[in-house]
Scaffold this active site. Structure first.
Site, PDB file in Angstrom:
ATOM      1  N   HIS A  72       0.983  -1.260  -0.161  1.00 17.59           N
ATOM      2  CA  HIS A  72      -0.113  -0.013   0.252  1.00 17.59           C
ATOM      3  C   HIS A  72       0.893   1.306  -0.006  1.00 17.59           C
ATOM      4  CE1 HIS A  72      -4.283  -1.432   1.442  1.00 17.59           C
ATOM      5  NE2 HIS A  72      -3.755  -2.314   0.394  1.00 17.59           N
ATOM      6  N   PRO A 292      -4.596   1.118  18.524  1.00 19.33           N
ATOM      7  CA  PRO A 292      -4.121   0.615  17.082  1.00 19.33           C
ATOM      8  C   PRO A 292      -4.364   1.509  16.299  1.00 19.33           C
ATOM      9  CG  PRO A 292      -6.352  -0.297  18.108  1.00 19.33           C
ATOM     10  CD  PRO A 292      -5.693   0.534  19.291  1.00 19.33           C
ATOM     11  N   LYS A 296       0.688   0.558  15.218  1.00 18.20           N
ATOM     12  CA  LYS A 296       2.173   0.521  15.591  1.00 18.20           C
ATOM     13  C   LYS A 296       2.308  -0.659  16.578  1.00 18.20           C
ATOM     14  CE  LYS A 296       3.673   3.889  13.278  1.00 18.20           C
ATOM     15  NZ  LYS A 296       3.878   2.970  12.204  1.00 18.20           N
ATOM     16  N   TYR A 384       3.911   6.976   9.973  1.00 17.80           N
ATOM     17  CA  TYR A 384       2.985   5.798   9.744  1.00 17.80           C
ATOM     18  C   TYR A 384       3.900   4.507   8.966  1.00 17.80           C
ATOM     19  CZ  TYR A 384      -1.271   3.246   8.364  1.00 17.80           C
ATOM     20  OH  TYR A 384      -2.187   2.298   8.183  1.00 17.80           O
TER      21      TYR A 384
HETATM   22  P1  FAS Z   1       1.119 -10.783  22.398  1.00 18.99           P
HETATM   23  O1  FAS Z   1       0.184 -10.490  23.604  1.00 18.99           O
HETATM   24  O2  FAS Z   1       0.676 -10.658  21.125  1.00 18.99           O
HETATM   25  O3  FAS Z   1       1.754 -12.116  23.008  1.00 18.99           O
HETATM   26  C1  FAS Z   1       2.182 -12.446  24.164  1.00 18.99           C
HETATM   27  C2  FAS Z   1       1.935 -14.065  24.087  1.00 18.99           C
HETATM   28  O4  FAS Z   1       2.527 -14.493  25.524  1.00 18.99           O
HETATM   29  C3  FAS Z   1       0.799 -14.587  24.068  1.00 18.99           C
HETATM   30  O5  FAS Z   1       0.898 -15.712  23.120  1.00 18.99           O
HETATM   31  C4  FAS Z   1       0.274 -15.025  25.632  1.00 18.99           C
HETATM   32  O6  FAS Z   1      -0.464 -16.196  25.468  1.00 18.99           O
HETATM   33  C5  FAS Z   1       1.511 -15.266  26.275  1.00 18.99           C
HETATM   34  N1  FAS Z   1       1.675 -15.465  27.589  1.00 18.99           N
HETATM   35  C6  FAS Z   1       0.971 -14.306  28.345  1.00 18.99           C
HETATM   36  N2  FAS Z   1       1.284 -14.788  29.640  1.00 18.99           N
HETATM   37  C7  FAS Z   1       2.034 -15.637  29.692  1.00 18.99           C
HETATM   38  C8  FAS Z   1       2.573 -16.358  30.725  1.00 18.99           C
HETATM   39  N3  FAS Z   1       2.520 -16.074  31.919  1.00 18.99           N
HETATM   40  N4  FAS Z   1       3.543 -17.369  30.471  1.00 18.99           N
HETATM   41  C9  FAS Z   1       3.658 -17.911  29.172  1.00 18.99           C
HETATM   42  N5  FAS Z   1       2.984 -17.203  28.061  1.00 18.99           N
HETATM   43  C10 FAS Z   1       2.234 -16.036  28.529  1.00 18.99           C
HETATM   44  N6  FAS Z   1      -1.768  -3.753  16.854  1.00 18.99           N
HETATM   45  C11 FAS Z   1      -1.781  -3.208  15.631  1.00 18.99           C
HETATM   46  O7  FAS Z   1      -0.754  -2.815  15.073  1.00 18.99           O
HETATM   47  N7  FAS Z   1      -3.137  -3.175  14.999  1.00 18.99           N
HETATM   48  C12 FAS Z   1      -4.118  -3.458  15.516  1.00 18.99           C
HETATM   49  O8  FAS Z   1      -4.998  -3.477  14.905  1.00 18.99           O
HETATM   50  C13 FAS Z   1      -4.315  -4.288  16.663  1.00 18.99           C
HETATM   51  N8  FAS Z   1      -5.190  -4.632  17.334  1.00 18.99           N
HETATM   52  C14 FAS Z   1      -5.144  -5.402  18.218  1.00 18.99           C
HETATM   53  C15 FAS Z   1      -6.425  -5.854  19.196  1.00 18.99           C
HETATM   54  C16 FAS Z   1      -6.304  -6.696  20.230  1.00 18.99           C
HETATM   55  C17 FAS Z   1      -7.735  -7.267  21.003  1.00 18.99           C
HETATM   56  C18 FAS Z   1      -4.927  -6.550  21.016  1.00 18.99           C
HETATM   57  C19 FAS Z   1      -4.923  -7.125  22.351  1.00 18.99           C
HETATM   58  C20 FAS Z   1      -3.929  -6.346  20.387  1.00 18.99           C
HETATM   59  C21 FAS Z   1      -4.113  -5.281  19.162  1.00 18.99           C
HETATM   60  N9  FAS Z   1      -2.890  -5.056  18.568  1.00 18.99           N
HETATM   61  C22 FAS Z   1      -3.041  -4.465  17.211  1.00 18.99           C
HETATM   62  C23 FAS Z   1      -1.674  -4.905  19.272  1.00 18.99           C
HETATM   63  C24 FAS Z   1      -0.948  -6.253  19.036  1.00 18.99           C
HETATM   64  O9  FAS Z   1      -0.925  -6.726  17.723  1.00 18.99           O
HETATM   65  C25 FAS Z   1       0.377  -6.459  19.893  1.00 18.99           C
HETATM   66  O10 FAS Z   1       0.987  -5.291  19.720  1.00 18.99           O
HETATM   67  C26 FAS Z   1       0.991  -7.639  19.276  1.00 18.99           C
HETATM   68  O11 FAS Z   1       0.225  -8.793  19.741  1.00 18.99           O
HETATM   69  C27 FAS Z   1       2.151  -7.531  20.543  1.00 18.99           C
HETATM   70  O12 FAS Z   1       3.065  -8.963  20.114  1.00 18.99           O
HETATM   71  P2  FAS Z   1       3.529  -9.333  21.691  1.00 18.99           P
HETATM   72  O13 FAS Z   1       4.242  -8.625  22.161  1.00 18.99           O
HETATM   73  O14 FAS Z   1       4.060 -10.870  20.939  1.00 18.99           O
HETATM   74  O15 FAS Z   1       2.394  -9.789  22.597  1.00 18.99           O
HETATM   75  C1  PHB Z   2      -6.064  -3.705  10.829  1.00 19.67           C
HETATM   76  O1  PHB Z   2      -6.634  -4.518  11.931  1.00 19.67           O
HETATM   77  O2  PHB Z   2      -6.158  -4.068   9.688  1.00 19.67           O
HETATM   78  C2  PHB Z   2      -5.747  -2.237  11.189  1.00 19.67           C
HETATM   79  C3  PHB Z   2      -5.839  -2.033  12.395  1.00 19.67           C
HETATM   80  C4  PHB Z   2      -5.616  -0.742  12.966  1.00 19.67           C
HETATM   81  C5  PHB Z   2      -4.935  -0.027  11.924  1.00 19.67           C
HETATM   82  C6  PHB Z   2      -4.864  -0.489  10.572  1.00 19.67           C
HETATM   83  C7  PHB Z   2      -5.218  -1.722  10.244  1.00 19.67           C
HETATM   84  O3  PHB Z   2      -4.425   1.398  12.395  1.00 19.67           O
END
Ligand code: FAS
Ligand code: PHB
Length: 389
Positions: A72, A292, A296, A384
């Site tokens: 994109h 979100p 980032k 971005y």
């Molecule tokens: P994660 O939370 O992905 O992974 C951590 C892992 O550790 C998990 O698998 C968990 O099960 C495990 N864990 C936790 N406690 C533990 C323990 N005690 N022992 C062992 N394992 C354990 N980011 C965007 O850029 N765009 C978005 O649209 C977006 N939407 C999101 C929606 C939601 C609902 C959430 C919660 C986050 C969203 N994010 C988004 C942010 C998301 O993408 C995170 O930045 C990303 O998953 C970060 O990755 P990790 O740091 O690996 O953490």
């Molecule tokens: C997506 O889930 O596709 C997403 C979420 C947040 C953004 C951009 C894309 O800012």
């Protein structure tokens, strides 16, 4: 068991760090609380910065992203009934890739299995020990027995609710936090995207985002109240509200269909400092959370991993502690810039409860200035697509 680096968490941060360390001959084990299928079932991010893509290539898992991801050149901002394009590629010569976090996680899991590196799923009651000594240890429970891993370093990649950050004394950690008074209600639907690029919409009824996972799968969001429950929102009600927040051209292209995923995510800005305590390093959501709106979260996790992977490689390969000693400051410098951008995008695009017509006018005027100024659009573009490491 003994390893060089014990990684807590098999989300994007843990898996990416593990893959990079393995490819550079540094032994590591990942402990994950859930099953692999559960981790894959979480629908999260969708936009990949060029720096993150480069890191996935370095980890040897970027092929499918390049084959299936969507390049994109820009995004569109919708406000006051019109859409305005921010052309990153023309402004700064860079672009982003739209490719779901679920697919990145799958690629990383497959890459780790192919490399023969160990991930222990369903590891219960993980606890960290002697993190300020020279021989830290990790304990966990699985298959009815207690286990212990001796290691040189622990990487806390276990997300916001994980155990790693909580293993650092309150006297050491400083928290910074803002909780936003709204959430995002998101659906996945197998219908073509509303537009070729993402549309971020400011509307007096609330924010909306039209994103995608492919040319046939859309990811759609609307700002919702923190009191809302997923069961309050039928597909029909979701589409009705989404159309009220979009411009007419977008509405005309919206193809409604049955959602197969629907969830509400709360929004917060959060940073814990420092990101290192003795032999424990925090990376990803374990150390920081962004709303979100700036896409980032996932990319910041990759940013931390890049710094930590280089620091650990310097330690083991070049016998230098400079990287691990400088990790927290280096990672945080980039984290805070992403926190600012995500806060700014969120503040500009969402309707805050209690805001007045004047406040709405200020947001619309900020957006009108933004799309009329080459300098302002360039600033948005460079943030971005990802600031330099
Ligand atoms: P994660 O939370 O992905 O992974 C951590 C892992 O550790 C998990 O698998 C968990 O099960 C495990 N864990 C936790 N406690 C533990 C323990 N005690 N022992 C062992 N394992 C354990 N980011 C965007 O850029 N765009 C978005 O649209 C977006 N939407 C999101 C929606 C939601 C609902 C959430 C919660 C986050 C969203 N994010 C988004 C942010 C998301 O993408 C995170 O930045 C990303 O998953 C970060 O990755 P990790 O740091 O690996 O953490
Ligand atoms: C997506 O889930 O596709 C997403 C979420 C947040 C953004 C951009 C894309 O800012």
């Amino acid at each position: 068991m003994r390893t060089q680096v014990a990684i807590i968490g098999a989300g994007p941060a843990g898996l990416l760090l593990g893959q990079l360390l393995t490819r550079h001959g540094i032994d590591n084990v990942i402990l994950e609380r859930q099953t692999g299928d559960y981790v894959l079932g979480r629908i999260r991010a969708g936009v990949v910065e060029q720096g993150t893509a480069d890191l996935l290539d370095e980890a040897g898992v970027g092929a499918r992203m390049h084959a299936e991801g969507l390049a994109h050149d820009g995004i569109e901002l919708a406000f006051a009934g019109e859409r305005h394009r921010i052309d990153f590629h023309t402004l700064i010569g860079r672009r982003v890739i739209v490719y779901g976090q679920t697919e990145i996680t799958r690629d990383l899991m497959e890459g780790r299995a192919a490399a023969g590196a160990q991930t222990i799923y369903e590891a219960e009651d993980v606890s960290l020990h002697d993190v300020t000594g020279d021989r830290p240890r990790v304990r966990y429970h699985k298959d009815g027995a207690d286990h212990e891993i001796e290691c040189d370093f622990i990487a806390g990649c276990d997300g916001y609710h994980g155990v790693s950050r909580k293993s650092i004394p309150d006297s050491v950690l400083k928290h910074y936090e803002r909780v936003y008074p709204f959430g995002w209600l998101g659906i996945l639907v197998d219908r073509p995207p509303v537009s070729d690029e993402l549309i971020y919409a400011n509307h007096e009824r609330g924010f909306a985002l039209c994103s995608m996972r492919s040319q046939t799968r859309s990811r759609l969001y609307i700002q919702c109240s923190l009191d809302d429950k997923v069961e309050d929102w039928s597909d029909a009600r979701f589409y009705e509200e989404l159309k009220r927040r979009l411009d007419s051209a977008a509405v005309a292209r919206l193809q409604e269909g049955p959602s197969f995923e629907k969830s509400i995510a709360p929004l917060r800005s959060f940073v814990a400092e420092p990101m290192r305590h003795g032999r424990l390093f925090l990376a990803g959501d374990a150390a920081h959370i962004v709303p979100p709106t700036g896409a980032k979260g996932l990319n910041l996790a990759a940013s931390d991993v890049r710094y930590l992977w280089q620091a650990l490689t310097d330690f083991y390969k070049r016998k230098s502690s400079a990287g691990i000693d400088g990790y927290s400051a280096a990672a945080l410098a980039r984290v805070w810039k992403a926190e600012r951008f995500s806060w700014w995008m969120t503040s500009m695009l969402h309707r805050f409860p209690g805001s007045s017509d004047f406040d709405q006018k200020m947001q619309e005027t900020e957006l009108a200035y933004l799309v009329s100024s080459q300098a302002a659009m360039t600033s948005l573009a460079e943030n971005y697509v990802g600031l330099p490491y």
